[in-house]
Design a protein around this motif. Structure first.
Motif, PDB file in Angstrom:
ATOM      1  N   LEU B  62     -45.965  50.518 -64.223  1.00  0.00           N
ATOM      2  CA  LEU B  62     -45.093  49.683 -63.392  1.00  0.00           C
ATOM      3  C   LEU B  62     -44.558  48.523 -64.220  1.00  0.00           C
ATOM      4  CD1 LEU B  62     -47.238  49.483 -60.135  1.00  0.00           C
ATOM      5  CD2 LEU B  62     -45.088  50.705 -60.447  1.00  0.00           C
ATOM      6  N   GLY B  63     -43.292  48.225 -64.084  1.00  0.00           N
ATOM      7  CA  GLY B  63     -42.722  47.052 -64.747  1.00  0.00           C
ATOM      8  C   GLY B  63     -42.372  47.282 -66.200  1.00  0.00           C
ATOM      9  N   TYR B  64     -42.739  48.445 -66.750  1.00  0.00           N
ATOM     10  CA  TYR B  64     -42.502  48.690 -68.179  1.00  0.00           C
ATOM     11  C   TYR B  64     -41.013  48.716 -68.499  1.00  0.00           C
ATOM     12  CZ  TYR B  64     -43.305  50.596 -72.831  1.00  0.00           C
ATOM     13  OH  TYR B  64     -43.346  50.785 -74.176  1.00  0.00           O
ATOM     14  N   ALA B  65     -40.216  49.228 -67.534  1.00  0.00           N
ATOM     15  CA  ALA B  65     -38.774  49.345 -67.769  1.00  0.00           C
ATOM     16  C   ALA B  65     -38.152  47.983 -68.062  1.00  0.00           C
ATOM     17  CB  ALA B  65     -38.100  49.986 -66.559  1.00  0.00           C
ATOM     18  N   ASP B  66     -38.556  46.982 -67.288  1.00  0.00           N
ATOM     19  CA  ASP B  66     -37.934  45.663 -67.454  1.00  0.00           C
ATOM     20  C   ASP B  66     -38.580  44.876 -68.584  1.00  0.00           C
ATOM     21  OD1 ASP B  66     -36.325  46.153 -65.258  1.00  0.00           O
ATOM     22  OD2 ASP B  66     -37.966  45.589 -63.884  1.00  0.00           O
ATOM     23  N   ASP B  67     -39.856  45.111 -68.798  1.00  0.00           N
ATOM     24  CA  ASP B  67     -40.570  44.305 -69.780  1.00  0.00           C
ATOM     25  C   ASP B  67     -41.572  45.185 -70.495  1.00  0.00           C
ATOM     26  OD1 ASP B  67     -41.805  42.386 -71.244  1.00  0.00           O
ATOM     27  OD2 ASP B  67     -43.017  41.629 -69.562  1.00  0.00           O
ATOM     28  N   PRO B  68     -41.082  45.974 -71.453  1.00  0.00           N
ATOM     29  CA  PRO B  68     -42.016  46.863 -72.141  1.00  0.00           C
ATOM     30  C   PRO B  68     -42.952  46.033 -73.014  1.00  0.00           C
ATOM     31  CG  PRO B  68     -39.814  46.991 -73.116  1.00  0.00           C
ATOM     32  CD  PRO B  68     -39.719  46.040 -71.974  1.00  0.00           C
ATOM     33  N   GLY B  69     -44.232  46.204 -72.835  1.00  0.00           N
ATOM     34  CA  GLY B  69     -45.182  45.483 -73.675  1.00  0.00           C
ATOM     35  C   GLY B  69     -46.410  46.347 -73.818  1.00  0.00           C
ATOM     36  N   LEU B  70     -47.101  46.143 -74.921  1.00  0.00           N
ATOM     37  CA  LEU B  70     -48.304  46.937 -75.185  1.00  0.00           C
ATOM     38  C   LEU B  70     -49.306  46.836 -74.048  1.00  0.00           C
ATOM     39  CD1 LEU B  70     -49.538  46.525 -78.850  1.00  0.00           C
ATOM     40  CD2 LEU B  70     -48.902  48.621 -77.645  1.00  0.00           C
ATOM     41  N   GLU B  71     -49.324  45.625 -73.404  1.00  0.00           N
ATOM     42  CA  GLU B  71     -50.354  45.403 -72.396  1.00  0.00           C
ATOM     43  C   GLU B  71     -50.105  46.194 -71.126  1.00  0.00           C
ATOM     44  OE1 GLU B  71     -48.146  43.361 -73.456  1.00  0.00           O
ATOM     45  OE2 GLU B  71     -47.056  42.585 -71.735  1.00  0.00           O
ATOM     46  N   ARG B  72     -48.866  46.737 -70.940  1.00  0.00           N
ATOM     47  CA  ARG B  72     -48.627  47.615 -69.790  1.00  0.00           C
ATOM     48  C   ARG B  72     -49.008  49.031 -70.207  1.00  0.00           C
ATOM     49  NH1 ARG B  72     -45.837  44.565 -66.134  1.00  0.00           N
ATOM     50  NH2 ARG B  72     -44.536  42.932 -67.008  1.00  0.00           N
ATOM     51  N   THR B  73     -50.051  49.540 -69.592  1.00  0.00           N
ATOM     52  CA  THR B  73     -50.627  50.786 -70.110  1.00  0.00           C
ATOM     53  C   THR B  73     -50.879  51.810 -69.010  1.00  0.00           C
ATOM     54  OG1 THR B  73     -52.813  49.829 -69.821  1.00  0.00           O
ATOM     55  CG2 THR B  73     -51.827  49.668 -72.022  1.00  0.00           C
TER      56      THR B  73
END
Ligand SMILES: Nc1ncnc2c1ncn2[C@@H]1O[C@H](COP(=O)(O)OP(=O)(O)OP(=O)(O)O)[C@@H](O)[C@H]1O
Ligand SMILES: [Mg+2]
Lengths: 234, 406
Positions: B62-73
């Protein structure tokens, strides 16, 4: 005898832009059932106009026309078409037939419009074509028939619906004298044998000679109406 | 009765009818061919582009599209990947770790995306493995291996066999550092990829970026893009249950989606113009034939035919013409398209461009019910709608006027 066609004060004014052309100026006319009448007069006197009003092809600007006792001036288009289909046969000077249909099909066409069952159509169409002397030419298209033969097909078609009235507008105008004689003799015979009322607009003196009633028109008015022969009892 | 009459009327002027039929058939044919070719080309374009790296769809946190970050897993990505491939139309699922790092070789250093991939499943989704210019692609069992784009390699001054230092930060914010050995250099023809992506084995990337047991995305593949698109509802259901989201190709490549939509819209305008022109030609011809027959129609009215029946007869003439014309166009256009589908189409001058995308120089149109029917169908409908004009004209006829030919 009752009037099958009754005209009372019939007027027709054509409008061409701002110009008004009075074609009929108060026609009073009664045609009895079984009559055989001709209508003549100079060109432009209103013969075609009168026939088309009687046939419901156009509407009068004034007066009333009744067919078989029924006033027609207020009838909707579709009712008028129905009236023509069942009660009135037309024969015109030209352009009378459907060019893509054979003589037989032209006659059958009317029978189909009348919703005659398919099995009856063929025999009935052949019979009327025989009556007008066109046996053997049933399968020809109009373009392969002579003018006289085409007019006979038109008469056959007019008869196929067993109408009360046949209206003919200069039916012999494009025929040579022998064909004209034959056509008029045919119509007279049909009048005598089946009692169909004929009203024929014509300049042709040979035609006029055949008729029992002769109506003269000039300038949109009836100027003479003479009855002749033995059976003018009515 | 009307049908037979209408049919004979059409053949009263054979040249005119044949010309009308030819114009309908010609444009129908053209539309069938062009639309089939276009949809096929766009389809191939989409598939080829998506197959390079993105995949036909992706599962993302969730949310990876707007704010891709390593912590979104995504946790336990192998399990989710396995479940995804059980859905009809989805044949491959490749978990990825998408890190960002500074790559360094001696004095030179560049920022790049460092993608941890599982070579076996990645090969089913991404065609980068087939675009290796030098060396080889990653193989199962590789540990410190890496491949990178040719522009990036040139910038860093590395070749096959060189070492690259990777310096970034891990999921937990710790410093991640690794040294990898270049085993291959790829050229995709897409500068953004060739300049900025390094791929390394998934397990090693998980270790380096403190991502053990996690992935950032799962790229999905299938036999066809359409198959994956059709699987969307099932994928959404799966994603919902697992607390992730699924993104279709259009949401991942909006520029391509909009570009294709725009191209389709422009060609539709062009097709529409063609359709309208054909409809006008046919209607004009029919109106002419109606005017010519004014006296004849007057006679038909005089003998007692109903005006609307004459209108219907003319209408049937029109339908017959349109039906035969569109039918012929459909048959001819369908035939040509099927043949081209078999033969392929060579577009001169396109071969270089196509091969850059890993495309063969021949393109194959694809005849589908939609691509076949849309053109002829539009012509048919346009003619029928326009047919109201002659119909009204006929139904309005007054028998007396018609008799005089007015
Ligand atoms: N549609 C029309 N519009 C305007 N005027 C018309 C129209 N039809 C007929 N007229 C005029 O009405 C008058 C009567 O015409 P009509 O055709 O009835 O004459 P007719 O007696 O049949 O003549 P002909 O012997 O030449 O056939 C003429 O003056 C004609 O010009
Ligand atoms: Mg006249």
């Amino acid at each position: 005898m009752s009037s099958i066609i009754q005209c009372r004060g019939v007027e027709k004014i054509y409008r061409q832009g701002d110009v008004e052309v009075p074609a009929l100026r108060g026609i009073d006319l009664d045609i009895q059932a079984g009559d055989f009448a001709t209508l003549s007069g100079p060109s432009g006197s209103g013969k075609t106009t009168l026939l088309s009003l009687i046939g419901g092809l156009d509407r009068p600007t004034g007066g009333e026309i009744s067919i078989d006792g029924e006033p027609i001036s207020g009838m909707p288009k579709a009712r008028l078409a129905d009236l023509r289909l069942h009660k009135i046969g037309f024969v015109f000077q030209t352009y009378s037939l459907i060019p893509v249909l054979s003589a037989l099909e032209n006659v059958e066409f009317i029978l189909r419009l009348l919703k005659v069952p398919p099995a009856e159509r063929g025999p009935r169409a052949r019979e009327v074509l025989r009556q007008v002397g066109l046996e053997g030419l049933e399968d020809r298209r109009p373009s392969r028939l002579s003018g006289g033969q085409q007019q006979r097909v038109a008469v056959a078609r007019a008869l196929a619906s067993r109408p009360a009235i046949v209206l003919a507008d200069e039916p012999t105008a494009n025929l040579d004298s022998q064909n004209a004689e034959e056509l008029i003799a045919l119509m007279a015979e049909l009048n005598a044998t089946s009692g169909i009322t004929f009203l024929i607009a014509t300049h042709d003196s040979r035609v006029i000679a055949h008729t029992r009633r002769h109506i003269e028109m000039t300038d949109g008015r009836i100027t003479a109406d003479e009855r002749r022969g033995a059976d003018i009892a009515a | 009765m009307l049908v037979a009459l209408a049919w004979r009327n059409l053949w009263r002027r054979p040249q005119r009818t044949i010309l009308s039929l030819l114009s309908i058939a010609l444009v129908s044919t053209l539309l069938v061919c062009v639309v089939s070719f276009q949809t096929a080309v766009y389809g191939v374009m989409k598939e080829t582009t998506l197959r390079i790296f993105t995949g036909y769809a992706q599962l993302q946190p969730l949310g990876y599209a707007d704010d891709p970050g390593l912590e979104r897993t995504i946790a336990r990505p192998e399990d989710l990947a396995r479940e995804a491939t059980m859905i009809d139309g989805v044949t491959a699922a490749a978990p990825r770790v998408n890190g960002f790092a500074i790559l360094a070789n001696g004095e030179r250093s560049y920022g790049a995306a460092v993608v941890g991939v599982d070579p076996a499943s990645e090969a089913q989704i991404s065609s980068i493995g087939s675009m290796i210019r030098e060396g080889r692609y990653l193989a199962p069992g590789d540990s410190d291996a890496a491949i990178l784009g040719d522009i990036l390699a040139r910038n860093l001054g590395v070749t096959v066999g060189s070492k690259v230092t990777v310096l970034g930060s891990g999921r937990d914010g710790s410093v991640s550092a690794d040294v990898l050995r270049v085993v291959g250099i790829y050229h995709s023809g897409i500068p953004e990829l060739d300049r900025s992506i390094l791929e390394m084995p998934l397990a090693r990337a998980q270790e380096t970026f403190a991502m053990s047991g996690f992935a950032n995305t799962i790229a999905l593949g299938g036999a066809t893009l359409e198959g994956v698109n059709n699987a969307m509802p099932a994928l959404q259901e799966l994603a919902r249950k697992q607390g992730v989201i699924v993104r279709d190709w259009g949401s991942m490549e909006p520029a391509m989606r909009d570009g294709i939509t725009l191209k389709i819209a422009t060609s539709m305008m062009f097709f529409l113009t063609l359709v309208v022109v054909v409809a006008f030609i046919i209607l004009n011809t029919l109106l002419m034939s109606v005017l010519e027959r004014t006296r004849e129609f007057g006679m038909l009215l005089a003998v007692g035919m109903q005006p609307h029946m004459i209108g219907r007869m003319v209408w049937i003439e029109l339908v017959g013409l349109a039906l035969v014309g569109c039918g012929a166009g459909l048959a001819i256009g369908g035939g040509i398209t099927l043949w081209l589908q078999h033969q392929g189409v060579l577009i001169p001058g396109m071969a270089d461009l196509l091969s850059q995308f890993g495309l063969p120089p021949r393109l194959y149109p694809a005849l589908s019910p939609l691509s076949a029917l849309i053109g002829p169908g539009a012509i048919f409908v346009a003619i029928l709608i326009g047919g109201i004009v002659p119909y009204l004209r006929v139904a309005r006829l007054t028998p007396a006027l018609a008799m005089r030919g007015a």
